[in-house]
Design a protein around this motif. Structure first.
Motif, PDB file in Angstrom:
ATOM      1  N   TRP A 232      56.625  22.906  30.052  1.00 45.71           N
ATOM      2  CA  TRP A 232      57.909  22.282  29.720  1.00 45.71           C
ATOM      3  C   TRP A 232      58.481  21.670  30.977  1.00 45.71           C
ATOM      4  O   TRP A 232      58.576  22.323  32.011  1.00 45.71           O
ATOM      5  CB  TRP A 232      58.893  23.333  29.171  1.00 45.71           C
ATOM      6  CG  TRP A 232      58.323  24.097  28.019  1.00 45.71           C
ATOM      7  CD1 TRP A 232      57.452  25.135  28.079  1.00 45.71           C
ATOM      8  CD2 TRP A 232      58.576  23.857  26.628  1.00 45.71           C
ATOM      9  NE1 TRP A 232      57.134  25.566  26.819  1.00 45.71           N
ATOM     10  CE2 TRP A 232      57.824  24.802  25.901  1.00 45.71           C
ATOM     11  CE3 TRP A 232      59.369  22.936  25.933  1.00 45.71           C
ATOM     12  CZ2 TRP A 232      57.831  24.848  24.522  1.00 45.71           C
ATOM     13  CZ3 TRP A 232      59.386  22.991  24.558  1.00 45.71           C
ATOM     14  CH2 TRP A 232      58.616  23.941  23.851  1.00 45.71           C
TER      15      TRP A 232
ATOM     16  N   ARG B 212      61.698  19.868  28.078  1.00 49.06           N
ATOM     17  CA  ARG B 212      60.941  19.121  27.061  1.00 49.06           C
ATOM     18  C   ARG B 212      59.459  19.407  27.227  1.00 49.06           C
ATOM     19  O   ARG B 212      58.936  19.455  28.343  1.00 49.06           O
ATOM     20  CB  ARG B 212      61.206  17.620  27.198  1.00 49.06           C
ATOM     21  CG  ARG B 212      62.659  17.260  26.959  1.00 49.06           C
ATOM     22  CD  ARG B 212      62.883  15.780  27.185  1.00 49.06           C
ATOM     23  NE  ARG B 212      62.204  14.969  26.175  1.00 49.06           N
ATOM     24  CZ  ARG B 212      62.104  13.644  26.257  1.00 49.06           C
ATOM     25  NH1 ARG B 212      62.600  13.019  27.300  1.00 49.06           N
ATOM     26  NH2 ARG B 212      61.495  12.975  25.307  1.00 49.06           N
ATOM     27  N   SER B 213      58.793  19.582  26.104  1.00 48.90           N
ATOM     28  CA  SER B 213      57.369  19.902  26.149  1.00 48.90           C
ATOM     29  C   SER B 213      56.579  18.718  26.722  1.00 48.90           C
ATOM     30  O   SER B 213      56.779  17.571  26.327  1.00 48.90           O
ATOM     31  CB  SER B 213      56.870  20.226  24.745  1.00 48.90           C
ATOM     32  OG  SER B 213      55.472  20.088  24.708  1.00 48.90           O
TER      33      SER B 213
ATOM     34  N   SER C  29      54.958  16.464  24.293  1.00 47.57           N
ATOM     35  CA  SER C  29      55.783  15.598  23.451  1.00 47.57           C
ATOM     36  C   SER C  29      56.211  14.328  24.174  1.00 47.57           C
ATOM     37  O   SER C  29      56.750  13.410  23.564  1.00 47.57           O
ATOM     38  CB  SER C  29      57.030  16.356  22.993  1.00 47.57           C
ATOM     39  OG  SER C  29      57.939  16.452  24.083  1.00 47.57           O
ATOM     40  N   LEU C  30      55.980  14.268  25.494  1.00 50.07           N
ATOM     41  CA  LEU C  30      56.402  13.084  26.244  1.00 50.07           C
ATOM     42  C   LEU C  30      55.381  11.967  26.076  1.00 50.07           C
ATOM     43  O   LEU C  30      54.182  12.225  26.063  1.00 50.07           O
ATOM     44  CB  LEU C  30      56.522  13.412  27.743  1.00 50.07           C
ATOM     45  CG  LEU C  30      57.530  14.490  28.147  1.00 50.07           C
ATOM     46  CD1 LEU C  30      57.497  14.698  29.649  1.00 50.07           C
ATOM     47  CD2 LEU C  30      58.922  14.109  27.693  1.00 50.07           C
TER      48      LEU C  30
END
Lengths: 337, 264
Positions: free
Chosen positions: B60, B64-65, B68-69
């Motif tokens: 993270w 935010r993971s 997921s970016l």
């Protein structure tokens, strides 16, 4: 913008402008000068006073030849510059890597199997396919082994195979006419091309150019190697696909109409690189312009040289290019550990 | 807030587990050294955290993971200096450092005034402004290292991952690079740096991570991580300790006697 950045930008624009002026000069010389015993000025006067016979010669014989020379030269120069950026190897070039020879093989196969008579698109289509297969194979190899020399050796292998298969087709050619038609793709020439050839090849070349020119900034990032480029947000797969696809389109279409012409993609970017600070994105446009100028000049020389039979363009570029290649090879070798 | 949270990160290369179940956190302002003998998995772990190698577990960044970016977001969130980084074309120092601004630019957008200012600031901060117009191949080893580090810092990412930035530098330039990293961390970033020099790690870093055979053996303060037991078990060495200006230092001194039989 800082002063140095502005000065650099101005220099980049001046280089492009200078090359463009050179191109216009070479192109008009190519249009106005030929076997007729008229100097360019007389030719221009005759044309302006409505000499129809001369107009036919200039528009239907010289214009396609000049246009194709510029388009093919730009395609080769641009592909060379982009391939060198992608593979981070100053020796990468469509001719040396066998991309041109593979495209030529595609064209010859289309002729040999009579497909070229079935549809007009078979010949460029097969040339594109040949170029695509060769480029994709080399790029796959470059992912596994990034050494410049093994890439060149693989290119030699691809080139030899393509030339051998092309020669086989020539060997088995059904008749002398087919033979002489197919020899063209081995040697390369701009002779006897018509505007229909320009129309056939230009769309593919333009599409290829667009793909290659779009890759500039990502090629800059590749200066730092693949991992660093990826960490800067470069999608390597998409970048490779664009450079390979763009090269296949530009070189495939160029080879389909002129046969395989080597070394332009090596010489043009190499001459320009020191002038633009070695930045891959800034080699692309000047490399294309210089390629066009180089080919236009070589073709002009061929037309004006008083040889008994006109020399083949691919032969002339090879004679110019090989010493260049050897020089670069020695320098690259010295730079390696 | 935690800038980086890594949870049970495992990486397999060609079917072999190279990193197994590593968890740690990095806060803003922290300079963290990633230590371990050759082959311990440091480079692989760092590349995985940079999103360059597929891994199991979760990472993270600023909550935010990592998974997921998208590419651009990732490129702005973290800057990565690969091991043995070099430049394949002799661009000028300024052009190389400008490459660090790529994550901030739209595809056809030229460098904006803010980008030029960022580059200028980094050139000053790393002391390479006088070299700005010099081609990379005319630089000395120390100048090259600072240029490549400046490229990484020019991203202005909150997280920096640097793989052996001081390798093959002389002591002066090693200290200089460590000071630059310390300075950048102090400005609010988190830095994970792979080091082989235990003395530099103990002196400059807030926390250390010690890898052995792909697993995290110890983490925390330099005194705890570089204890005699850990040095013996992981590095098979013993060290000298001392104090200078109120700072504790450590100096690798002797191979373990048990290593004699195996002649390493």
């Amino acid at each position: 913008m800082t002063n140095t950045a502005m000065a650099e930008h101005r220099r980049y624009q001046r280089i492009n402008l200078g090359l463009a002026i050179l191109l216009v000069g070479l192109a008009s010389t190519g249009l106005l000068l030929g076997h007729l015993s008229l100097n360019p000025w007389q030719t221009l006067n005759h044309l302006l006073s409505g000499d129809e016979r001369l107009a036919v010669i200039v528009l239907e014989i010289r214009l396609p030849r000049v246009l194709l020379g510029l388009l093919v030269g730009a395609s080769l120069g641009l592909s060379g510059a982009a391939l060198q950026g992608l593979l981070r190897n100053p020796l990468a070039e469509p001719g040396i890597l066998g991309v041109s020879a593979s495209a030529g093989l595609g064209a010859v196969l289309a002729l040999y199997f009579g497909l070229a008579q079935v549809t007009l698109w078979a010949l460029p289509g097969f040339a594109l396919l040949g170029a695509l297969l060769a480029t994709a194979f080399l790029a796959l190899l470059a992912i596994r082994d990034s050494s410049p020399l093994s890439l060149i050796l693989a290119g030699v292998a691809v080139s030899s195979l393509a030339v051998a298969l092309t020669s086989l087709a020539l060997n088995l050619a059904p008749n002398p006419l087919a033979l002489s038609e197919m020899v063209l793709w081995l040697l390369g020439s701009l002779r006897d091309r018509g505007l229909s050839d320009v129309v056939l090849a230009a769309p593919f070349m333009l599409l290829g150019w667009a793909l290659l020119l779009s890759a500039g900034r990502e090629l800059d990032a590749l200066t730092l190697g693949e991992d660093a480029a990826r960490s800067l947000g470069v999608g390597l797969g998409w970048l490779r696909a664009r450079v390979i696809g763009g090269t296949a389109l530009a070189v495939g279409a160029a080879t389909a109409v002129t046969g395989s012409v080597g070394f332009v993609g090596l010489i043009a970017p190499h001459l320009l690189r020191p002038w633009v600070g070695y930045q891959p994105s800034r080699v692309l446009l000047p490399g294309a312009l210089a390629g066009a100028a180089l080919l236009a000049a070589a073709d002009l020389a061929i037309r004006l040289l008083p040889t008994r039979q006109e020399l083949m363009l691919g032969v002339v570029t090879a004679l110019l290019g090989v010493p260049f290649f050897v020089h670069l090879l020695l320098r690259t070798r010295r730079a390696l550990p | 807030m935690m800038l980086l949270e890594a949870e049970r990160i495992s990486v397999a290369l060609a079917g072999r587990t190279v990193v197994s179940g590593v968890s740690f956190r990095a806060a803003a302002g922290q300079l963290i050294a990633l230590l371990g003998p050759n082959g311990a998995g440091k480079t692989t772990l760092l590349a995985a955290l940079a999103g360059l190698r597929p891994f199991q577990g979760s990472a993270w960044i600023q909550g935010r993971s990592l998974a997921s970016l998208n590419r651009r977001e990732k490129a702005r969130a973290l800057a990565y200096l690969p091991q043995g980084q070099t430049a394949h074309w002799p661009l000028t120092v300024r052009r190389l450092v400008e490459l660090g601004r790529l994550p901030h630019l739209a595809p056809w957008q030229p460098l904006a005034a803010t980008d030029r200012l960022a580059v200028e600031t980094i050139l000053q901060r790393t002391g390479i402004a006088p070299l700005a117009e010099r081609p990379f191949d005319t630089l000395s080893g120390g100048e090259r290292a600072r240029t490549l580090l400046a490229r990484v810092l020019a991203v202005e990412a909150p997280l920096v991952l640097a793989d052996e930035p001081v390798a093959s530098l002389d002591p002066y330039h090693q200290l200089q690079v460590m000071e630059l990293l310390r300075d950048y961390a102090n400005s609010g970033a988190a830095i994970i740096v792979v080091l082989h020099d235990l003395t530099l790690a103990a002196r400059f870093c807030d926390a250390l991570l010690l890898l052995g055979n792909g697993a995290l053996v110890a983490s925390g303060s330099p005194d705890h991580v570089l204890s005699a037991e850990h040095l013996a078990a992981i590095y098979q060495i013993s060290a000298l300790h001392g104090e200078q200006d109120g700072q504790h230092y450590l100096l690798p001194w002797r191979r373990q006697p048990m290593a004699l039989g195996t002649t390493g």
